[in-house]
Design a protein around this motif. Structure first.
Motif, PDB file in Angstrom:
ATOM      1  N   SER A   1       6.388  26.018  11.722  1.00 45.31           N
ATOM      2  CA  SER A   1       5.899  26.686  10.628  1.00 45.31           C
ATOM      3  C   SER A   1       6.916  27.875  10.281  1.00 45.31           C
ATOM      4  CB  SER A   1       4.504  27.513  10.569  1.00 45.31           C
ATOM      5  OG  SER A   1       4.552  28.283  11.765  1.00 45.31           O
ATOM      6  N   ALA A   2       7.737  28.456  11.224  1.00 42.47           N
ATOM      7  CA  ALA A   2       8.536  29.506  11.172  1.00 42.47           C
ATOM      8  C   ALA A   2       9.769  29.078  10.495  1.00 42.47           C
ATOM      9  CB  ALA A   2       8.990  30.035  12.534  1.00 42.47           C
ATOM     10  N   LEU A   3      10.151  27.672  10.223  1.00 44.03           N
ATOM     11  CA  LEU A   3      11.136  27.210   9.524  1.00 44.03           C
ATOM     12  C   LEU A   3      11.091  27.506   8.192  1.00 44.03           C
ATOM     13  CD1 LEU A   3      11.764  23.981  11.771  1.00 44.03           C
ATOM     14  CD2 LEU A   3      13.203  25.990  11.945  1.00 44.03           C
ATOM     15  N   GLU A   4      12.084  27.504   7.404  1.00 46.06           N
ATOM     16  CA  GLU A   4      12.343  27.420   5.800  1.00 46.06           C
ATOM     17  C   GLU A   4      11.827  26.126   5.347  1.00 46.06           C
ATOM     18  OE1 GLU A   4      15.850  27.814   2.973  1.00 46.06           O
ATOM     19  OE2 GLU A   4      16.102  29.190   4.555  1.00 46.06           O
ATOM     20  N   GLY A   5      11.009  26.016   4.330  1.00 49.81           N
ATOM     21  CA  GLY A   5      10.107  24.666   3.842  1.00 49.81           C
ATOM     22  C   GLY A   5      10.970  23.810   3.812  1.00 49.81           C
ATOM     23  N   LEU A   6      12.417  23.674   3.116  1.00 46.05           N
ATOM     24  CA  LEU A   6      12.974  22.282   3.089  1.00 46.05           C
ATOM     25  C   LEU A   6      13.520  21.826   4.332  1.00 46.05           C
ATOM     26  CD1 LEU A   6      14.814  22.858  -0.467  1.00 46.05           C
ATOM     27  CD2 LEU A   6      12.850  21.353   0.274  1.00 46.05           C
ATOM     28  N   HIS A   7      13.972  23.064   5.137  1.00 45.45           N
ATOM     29  CA  HIS A   7      14.242  22.724   6.458  1.00 45.45           C
ATOM     30  C   HIS A   7      13.344  21.926   7.380  1.00 45.45           C
ATOM     31  CE1 HIS A   7      17.641  25.830   6.359  1.00 45.45           C
ATOM     32  NE2 HIS A   7      17.744  25.296   5.336  1.00 45.45           N
ATOM     33  N   ARG A   8      12.095  22.731   7.236  1.00 49.60           N
ATOM     34  CA  ARG A   8      10.966  22.114   8.104  1.00 49.60           C
ATOM     35  C   ARG A   8      10.623  20.504   7.455  1.00 49.60           C
ATOM     36  NH1 ARG A   8       7.832  26.127   7.235  1.00 49.60           N
ATOM     37  NH2 ARG A   8       6.884  25.288   5.125  1.00 49.60           N
ATOM     38  N   GLN A   9      10.820  20.242   6.121  1.00 43.77           N
ATOM     39  CA  GLN A   9      10.450  19.030   5.565  1.00 43.77           C
ATOM     40  C   GLN A   9      11.426  18.148   6.197  1.00 43.77           C
ATOM     41  OE1 GLN A   9      10.592  18.634   1.514  1.00 43.77           O
ATOM     42  NE2 GLN A   9       9.924  16.507   1.425  1.00 43.77           N
ATOM     43  N   ALA A  10      12.981  18.391   6.241  1.00 43.67           N
ATOM     44  CA  ALA A  10      13.998  17.660   6.609  1.00 43.67           C
ATOM     45  C   ALA A  10      13.585  17.137   8.138  1.00 43.67           C
ATOM     46  CB  ALA A  10      15.405  18.392   6.534  1.00 43.67           C
TER      47      ALA A  10
ATOM     48  N   VAL B   1       0.795  -1.341   0.221  1.00 49.32           N
ATOM     49  CA  VAL B   1      -0.081  -0.109  -0.038  1.00 49.32           C
ATOM     50  C   VAL B   1       0.958   1.297  -0.158  1.00 49.32           C
ATOM     51  CG1 VAL B   1      -1.599   1.337   1.281  1.00 49.32           C
ATOM     52  CG2 VAL B   1      -1.921  -1.111   1.176  1.00 49.32           C
ATOM     53  N   GLN B   2       0.717   2.155  -0.835  1.00 45.29           N
ATOM     54  CA  GLN B   2       1.479   3.297  -1.140  1.00 45.29           C
ATOM     55  C   GLN B   2       1.182   4.257   0.095  1.00 45.29           C
ATOM     56  OE1 GLN B   2       4.102   3.470  -2.550  1.00 45.29           O
ATOM     57  NE2 GLN B   2       3.898   4.038  -4.624  1.00 45.29           N
ATOM     58  N   VAL B   3       2.149   4.757   0.829  1.00 42.09           N
ATOM     59  CA  VAL B   3       1.880   5.749   1.899  1.00 42.09           C
ATOM     60  C   VAL B   3       2.734   7.182   1.782  1.00 42.09           C
ATOM     61  CG1 VAL B   3       2.211   6.183   4.340  1.00 42.09           C
ATOM     62  CG2 VAL B   3       1.639   3.799   3.634  1.00 42.09           C
ATOM     63  N   ASP B   4       1.861   8.221   1.601  1.00 38.12           N
ATOM     64  CA  ASP B   4       2.520   9.581   1.513  1.00 38.12           C
ATOM     65  C   ASP B   4       3.424   9.813   2.903  1.00 38.12           C
ATOM     66  OD1 ASP B   4       3.550  12.014   0.819  1.00 38.12           O
ATOM     67  OD2 ASP B   4       1.458  12.891   1.050  1.00 38.12           O
ATOM     68  N   LEU B   5       4.602  10.273   2.639  1.00 35.99           N
ATOM     69  CA  LEU B   5       5.491  10.634   3.684  1.00 35.99           C
ATOM     70  C   LEU B   5       5.791  12.168   3.516  1.00 35.99           C
ATOM     71  CD1 LEU B   5       8.306   8.213   3.945  1.00 35.99           C
ATOM     72  CD2 LEU B   5       6.557   8.546   5.523  1.00 35.99           C
ATOM     73  N   GLY B   6       4.611  12.973   3.214  1.00 37.21           N
ATOM     74  CA  GLY B   6       4.934  14.410   3.175  1.00 37.21           C
ATOM     75  C   GLY B   6       5.538  14.949   4.478  1.00 37.21           C
ATOM     76  N   ALA B   7       5.534  16.301   4.495  1.00 30.88           N
ATOM     77  CA  ALA B   7       6.202  16.970   5.836  1.00 30.88           C
ATOM     78  C   ALA B   7       5.146  17.525   6.680  1.00 30.88           C
ATOM     79  CB  ALA B   7       6.847  18.176   5.188  1.00 30.88           C
ATOM     80  N   GLU B   8       3.994  17.031   6.607  1.00 30.98           N
ATOM     81  CA  GLU B   8       3.026  17.568   7.508  1.00 30.98           C
ATOM     82  C   GLU B   8       2.986  16.830   8.866  1.00 30.98           C
ATOM     83  OE1 GLU B   8       0.787  20.047   7.376  1.00 30.98           O
ATOM     84  OE2 GLU B   8       1.734  20.487   5.585  1.00 30.98           O
ATOM     85  N   PRO B   9       3.412  17.236   9.862  1.00 29.85           N
ATOM     86  CA  PRO B   9       3.941  16.609  11.050  1.00 29.85           C
ATOM     87  C   PRO B   9       2.421  16.323  12.039  1.00 29.85           C
ATOM     88  CG  PRO B   9       4.616  18.803  11.452  1.00 29.85           C
ATOM     89  CD  PRO B   9       4.109  18.683  10.023  1.00 29.85           C
ATOM     90  N   PHE B  10       1.563  17.595  11.836  1.00 30.84           N
ATOM     91  CA  PHE B  10       0.476  17.458  12.839  1.00 30.84           C
ATOM     92  C   PHE B  10      -0.917  16.991  11.907  1.00 30.84           C
ATOM     93  CE2 PHE B  10       3.236  19.994  15.025  1.00 30.84           C
ATOM     94  CZ  PHE B  10       3.156  19.430  16.045  1.00 30.84           C
ATOM     95  N   ASP B  11      -0.816  15.748  11.133  1.00 33.11           N
ATOM     96  CA  ASP B  11      -1.913  15.357  10.315  1.00 33.11           C
ATOM     97  C   ASP B  11      -3.359  14.918  11.272  1.00 33.11           C
ATOM     98  OD1 ASP B  11      -1.396  12.525  11.572  1.00 33.11           O
ATOM     99  OD2 ASP B  11      -1.021  11.922   9.546  1.00 33.11           O
ATOM    100  N   LYS B  12      -4.475  14.862  10.656  1.00 35.79           N
ATOM    101  CA  LYS B  12      -5.606  14.719  11.492  1.00 35.79           C
ATOM    102  C   LYS B  12      -5.491  13.357  12.383  1.00 35.79           C
ATOM    103  CE  LYS B  12      -8.372  17.306   8.258  1.00 35.79           C
ATOM    104  NZ  LYS B  12      -9.221  17.214   7.319  1.00 35.79           N
ATOM    105  N   ASP B  13      -4.970  12.391  11.599  1.00 41.68           N
ATOM    106  CA  ASP B  13      -4.799  11.193  12.502  1.00 41.68           C
ATOM    107  C   ASP B  13      -4.113  11.159  13.803  1.00 41.68           C
ATOM    108  OD1 ASP B  13      -6.335   9.523  10.685  1.00 41.68           O
ATOM    109  OD2 ASP B  13      -4.595   8.947   9.616  1.00 41.68           O
ATOM    110  N   VAL B  14      -3.073  11.861  13.794  1.00 40.43           N
ATOM    111  CA  VAL B  14      -2.217  12.161  14.998  1.00 40.43           C
ATOM    112  C   VAL B  14      -2.884  13.113  16.005  1.00 40.43           C
ATOM    113  CG1 VAL B  14       0.003  13.249  16.076  1.00 40.43           C
ATOM    114  CG2 VAL B  14       0.085  11.805  13.981  1.00 40.43           C
ATOM    115  N   ALA B  15      -3.501  14.248  15.469  1.00 45.19           N
ATOM    116  CA  ALA B  15      -4.329  14.914  16.342  1.00 45.19           C
ATOM    117  C   ALA B  15      -5.492  14.187  16.893  1.00 45.19           C
ATOM    118  CB  ALA B  15      -4.959  16.192  15.419  1.00 45.19           C
ATOM    119  N   SER B  16      -6.210  13.251  16.231  1.00 49.38           N
ATOM    120  CA  SER B  16      -7.522  12.853  16.723  1.00 49.38           C
ATOM    121  C   SER B  16      -6.889  11.602  17.570  1.00 49.38           C
ATOM    122  CB  SER B  16      -8.193  12.066  15.707  1.00 49.38           C
ATOM    123  OG  SER B  16      -7.614  10.927  14.985  1.00 49.38           O
TER     124      SER B  16
END
Length: 195
Positions: A140-149, A98-113
């Motif tokens: 969110s104050a971090l630069e985009g690529l740094h936040r993703q890393a 099963v394909q899983v997206d490893l995007g840079a979003e750390p606080f997705d809805k599943d974790v929050a719930s």
């Protein structure tokens, strides 16, 4: 087992610190206090009891082995453990094709719930929410690529080498970005840059 003592983030942090010292009693108490909620979270992702049980077991092995890497200024204990469970679930899904997206979003809805314990007192829910929001603001104050890393390394539990491969960047660059970003996050959280 979810009384106010076991739901208390300070108590969970203390048990995580004990676990980092390989204190079996602290680890058992941490397991007893959090396993039901973490199992429920795994079950929501995997939808099969056997897989959820496997993910939970793998997660607690990882918690035992990685407790020394937990940084309280970056995440609440349940946020950190939920992320480990989430990643173990994704590993099982990946192994099943099963394909899983490893995007840079750390606080997705599943974790929050998963963090919304129905037995938590309003004060406990508020504390967890404040910690998550403070970290989100600082992230969110971090630069985009740094936040993703940072997100891939800490919220998706990837090694620096795996982050470098995922982002197609030199390993040294990734290590520098993560180190500098962690310094900025620590400063931001210490300053109290909260919503």
């Amino acid at each position: 087992m979810s009384d106010s003592r076991t739901s208390d983030p300070a108590q969970l942090r203390a048990w995580l610190q004990g676990t980092a010292q390989h204190d079996a009693v602290a680890f058992r108490r941490l397991y007893e206090a959090t396993s039901a909620r973490l199992y429920g979270f795994a079950l929501r992702i995997l939808a099969k009891r056997e897989l959820a049980e496997e993910a939970l077991q793998d997660s607690f092995v990882a918690i035992w082995n990685k407790a020394h890497t937990y940084q309280s200024q970056l995440a609440a204990p349940m946020t950190w453990m939920t992320t480990i469970v989430r990643n173990k679930c994704f590993d099982l899904l990946h192994d099943a094709g099963v394909q899983v997206d490893l995007g840079a979003e750390p606080f997705d809805k599943d974790v929050a719930s998963a963090l919304q314990d129905p037995n938590a007192t309003p004060i406990e829910a508020l504390e967890i929410g404040r910690e998550a929001k403070a970290l989100a603001v600082c992230m969110s104050a971090l630069e985009g690529l740094h936040r993703q890393a940072v997100g891939l390394a800490f919220f998706h539990d990837l090694s620096h080498q795996e982050v470098a491969q995922h982002m197609a960047l030199p390993l040294g660059t990734v290590k520098t970005w993560i180190r500098r970003s962690l310094e900025r996050l620590k400063t931001c959280l210490a300053r109290g840059d909260r919503p």
